[in-house]
Design a protein around this motif. Structure first.
Motif, PDB file in Angstrom:
ATOM      1  N   PRO A  16      12.420  -2.026 -10.308  1.00  0.00           N
ATOM      2  CA  PRO A  16      12.377  -2.562  -8.938  1.00  0.00           C
ATOM      3  C   PRO A  16      11.110  -3.387  -8.684  1.00  0.00           C
ATOM      4  N   LEU A  17       9.974  -2.872  -9.209  1.00  0.00           N
ATOM      5  CA  LEU A  17       8.723  -3.586  -8.975  1.00  0.00           C
ATOM      6  C   LEU A  17       8.731  -4.929  -9.709  1.00  0.00           C
ATOM      7  N   LEU A  19      11.357  -6.694 -10.342  1.00  0.00           N
ATOM      8  CA  LEU A  19      12.242  -7.578  -9.590  1.00  0.00           C
ATOM      9  C   LEU A  19      11.507  -8.200  -8.412  1.00  0.00           C
ATOM     10  N   ALA A  20      10.801  -7.373  -7.643  1.00  0.00           N
ATOM     11  CA  ALA A  20      10.079  -7.875  -6.471  1.00  0.00           C
ATOM     12  C   ALA A  20       9.060  -8.931  -6.873  1.00  0.00           C
TER      13      ALA A  20
END
Lengths: 126, 693
Positions: A16-17, A19-20
């Motif tokens: 997720p990190l 992706l961000a």
């Protein structure tokens, strides 16, 4: 003024990190390279010679500090700007990073993406 | 010589009644002399053919012999006395009447007061003397009237009676003096014996050949033999011989005492009690007594310390359970005494006191030696009489088992002249506690790290959505996203605070003081907070920095954390149009602990006109995760850790924090730091400041 698109290598194991960071930095006009661990990161760095590296510390296979030390042994690797991007508040790691000439040591949970981008731009314009 | 003595005392060996002994001696000697002289003279007269004189003499002499035998056999001394006195009286009257041998009869009168006063005592003596006077006068009158014969003239009798009176008076007075002195001596002797018998320690007088000459009441009772122990062998008694090792030790000690030394040590003693035989632990001493430079006898004394020993054992056991060692250092003599547990903690198998200063320090890790010595030296510079509590310190020791971490506490006792004379302290092995602490701290660090990953993700994605990076959003969506973002911020802040609390609790945060302009620091922090204010409350902020304030030696990061926490509270709890005042001024407050420094410092005052702290919740205000009810109502955001962290930092750096507050009116928080600044500490962890973003 350097109009070439800057290449940033992001070495981060949490999806997720990653992706961000990818989305934000791409949105800001950077070209992003991704690596999920230190080993992959080291290979990509040496192959592609990015303009800046965002480096996580806690990662499987090879952690950030080991990768950092290995990278700094390379002629090119010695000079590439690196920002450590981690969630580890550890004095020993901070000191070791400084010893290996990182530009900054930032805690992800305490930094807005916006401010992070600011830091990146700051370093790249030097 | 002994046989003759025994004979003359009629076998009376008791030393107690000296008068009786003397009387026996007198009677026996008198009788012996009388016997021999009477029989002797009688025999002479017999040979000369004077049967008239010889016979009474021999008979009289035999009477003397009979008396001696009588006393020896029956010991009825009173009867013997009466016989002697009466016989003497009759003899004298006979002498008066007949004149005796060559008219010498009345000379015998002078022996009468001597015998009667001595044998019968003064009272009866006077009566006997009066009787003699009366009878003498009676016989004289009878003689003058021609009823009986009388060998003497009026003048002779008169002279006799007058000089007899003088002699008797003298003897009476002399006897009185002797009686009074004897009474006095007896009284003292009785008092002394009373005194000894009422002592609660066992005491006995032992002759040089080991015989018990005297024992006090409690000793006699304890022996189980009562009076019988007088004269028995001290070393052979059942009170020692119940245990052969005890008997051996005591015999050895006795031999030592005979060389002139005083012996004192703890020994076991078997005593007879109403409940049966018991073994006590006593503090046993034997002291040789010298009279005119010659050893005369030994005084043995035993004090029951069984209870004391039990207490000591209990204390030792308590120390073992608690794993606390204790020590005392007699600064005057230089001796250090360690408790049994202390030896164990320091890794020594054998217990041997006293301990030298060198030995006490030798196992302390070289890295900590100086710090421990400094702690002691600082204390020794104290001059104020009384007790001085020293700062507790942690230090590492190297023992065969490995490295151990100890926590040492001590106090210094200073006498009335200002000289330190004793230091007493305790030591606790906290290695396990430290391991647990480290494990806790590592757990918190790991948990924080793990928590931060989703916090980062939520934060960044909410941020991007709010920024419109994923496309336009409606105002309502913006509002909802804001809520998510803010909640996430709260979580991030809480994780930071938890990490800080964990580090503060470890007690070893690094403190790096440098010269800091507090006014400048305060101002820049205020600016940051003002910028971050979301809600416009029209607050009036006043800053009063004393112009005379000099830079203070503080750790800037720690100072920031303290001020940020207090400033943010002031802002959080201020109402519309509230007033916040920050003042930094020099302060004359003295520190209580060390009178050596003049302690002035710097006072930081943070006042607000906010909701204040309710009366009932004041003592909890500095505790972890506590938020007063009105604070929670006013501002739901808040970790309840800010004040705890601020206070902990100040405690660990040598400062102080306190507050004054009135509910619904406002609060003023005070921070004080000495002019010497924060106490530095190398190593350890730093704290995480508030996000500056």
């Amino acid at each position: 003024m350097d109009t070439k698109i800057k290449k940033i290598l992001v070495i981060e194991d949490e999806k997720p990190l990653m992706l961000a960071l990818h989305d934000k930095l791409t949105h800001e006009g950077f070209h992003i390279l991704e690596a999920g661990d230190g080993e992959e990161g080291l290979r990509l760095a040496l192959e592609n010679h990015p303009d800046l590296i965002l480096l996580d510390i806690v990662m499987p296979t090879m952690d950030g500090m080991t990768m950092l030390k290995k990278l700094r042994e390379d002629t090119w690797g010695k000079t590439v700007p690196i920002i450590v991007l981690t969630n580890l508040s550890d004095e020993t790691k901070i000191t070791e990073s400084m010893r290996n000439n990182v530009y900054d040591y930032l805690i992800k949970a305490n930094w807005k993406l916006e401010d992070l981008v600011q830091k990146v731009r700051e370093k790249l314009s030097q | 010589m002994e046989i003759w003595k025994n004979f003359l005392y009629s076998g009376y060996t008791n030393q107690k009644d000296l008068l009786l002994a003397r009387q026996l001696f007198f009677i026996n000697s008198y009788s012996v002399l009388g016997f021999f002289s009477a029989v002797g003279f009688g025999s002479v007269h017999l040979l000369l053919g004077n049967y008239f004189i010889a016979l009474p003499e021999i008979i009289g002499g035999s009477v003397f012999l009979l008396i001696v035998l009588f006393l020896r056999i029956s010991k009825h001394i009173t009867l013997a006395k009466i016989i002697i006195v009466t016989t003497q009286g009759i003899l004298l009257i006979v002498m008066l009447a007949t004149g005796g041998i060559d008219h010498t009869g009345i000379y015998w009168y002078f022996t009468f007061p001597v015998v009667t006063f001595f044998l019968l005592g003064r009272g009866a003596g006077v009566i006997a003397l009066l009787c003699l006077y009366i009878v003498t006068l009676g016989v004289f009158i009878a003689g003058s009237l021609g009823i009986t014969s009388i060998a003497y003239t009026f003048v002779e009798v008169r002279q006799l009676l007058v000089s007899l009176l003088i002699v008797s008076t003298f003897i009476y007075l002399y006897q009185k003096a002797v009686d009074d002195t004897e009474k006095q001596v007896r009284k003292i002797s009785v008092e002394l014996e009373e005194y000894l018998n009422n002592m609660s320690t066992f005491t006995a007088k032992i002759s040089l050949d080991g015989k018990i000459l005297f024992a006090n009441k409690i000793a006699k009772e304890a022996s189980g033999l009562g009076e019988e122990i007088i004269g028995s062998q001290f070393l052979e008694g059942s009170w020692w011989s119940f245990d052969p090792t005890v008997k051996k030790r005591v015999s050895q000690a006795f031999r030592e005492v005979l060389t002139g030394k005083i012996v004192n040590y703890d020994e076991k003693l078997q005593v007879a009690t109403p409940a049966g035989l018991r073994v006590l632990t006593i503090n046993f001493s034997m002291v040789p007594v010298f009279i005119e430079n010659k050893m005369s006898y030994i005084v043995a004394e035993g004090r029951d310390i069984t209870k004391l020993k039990k207490t000591e054992a209990a204390l030792s056991e308590a120390q073992e359970i608690a794993k606390i060692g204790s020590w005392e250092w007699d600064i005057t003599s230089g001796n250090i005494i360690w408790s049994d547990m202390m030896f164990r903690i320091m890794g020594y198998a054998t217990i041997q006191n006293p301990v030298t200063l060198e030995k006490a320090m030798e196992r302390i890790d070289p890295a900590d030696q100086k710090r421990v010595q400094n702690n002691i030296q600082t204390a020794l510079m104290q001059k104020q009489p009384g007790e001085f509590p020293m700062k507790g310190i942690e230090y590492t020791i190297n023992i065969p088992r490995g490295k151990r971490i100890l926590f040492g506490d001590a106090r210094l006792l200073i006498d009335s002249t200002g000289k330190p004379h004793m230091m007493i302290g305790t030591v606790r092995d906290i290695t396990e506690e430290k391991k647990i602490d480290r494990a806790k701290s590592e757990f918190v660090a790991l948990a924080s790290h793990q928590l931060r990953t989703p916090i980062s993700a939520i934060g960044w994605f909410s941020e991007m959505l709010l920024a419109g990076d994923s496309g336009p959003i409606t105002p309502e969506q913006k509002e909802h996203l804001s809520q998510i973002y803010q909640s996430n911020e709260r979580m991030a802040s809480l994780v930071n605070s938890l990490l800080n609390v964990s580090r503060l609790e470890m007690g070893n945060i690094s403190i790096k003081p440098e010269l800091v302009d507090l006014g400048h620091l305060s101002h820049s922090l205020l600016q940051q907070i003002i910028k971050k204010q979301k809600i416009e409350r029209n607050l009036t902020i006043t800053e009063k920095y004393d112009p005379h304030l000099v830079k203070l030696n503080v750790d800037p990061e720690l100072m920031k954390v303290v001020l940020q926490n207090l400033f943010s509270n002031a802002f959080k709890y201020s109402p519309q149009n509230g007033k916040i005042t920050i003042a930094i001024i020099p302060s004359g407050q003295k520190q209580e602990t060390n009178a050596k420094n003049s302690n002035e410092g710097v006072l930081i005052q943070i006042s607000d006109t906010g909701c204040g702290i309710p009366e009932g919740q004041r003592d909890k205000i500095f505790t972890k995760l506590f938020r007063a009810d009105n604070a929670k109502a006013k501002e739901p955001d808040g970790t309840g850790l800010g004040l705890y962290i601020a206070k902990e930092i100040l405690i660990q750096t040598g400062g102080k924090i306190w507050f004054e507050s009135i509910e619904n009116h406002g609060s003023t928080f005070f921070i004080w730091l000495p002019t010497t600044g924060m106490i530095g500490r190398a190593g350890g962890k730093t704290l995480i400041p508030e996000k500056e973003g």
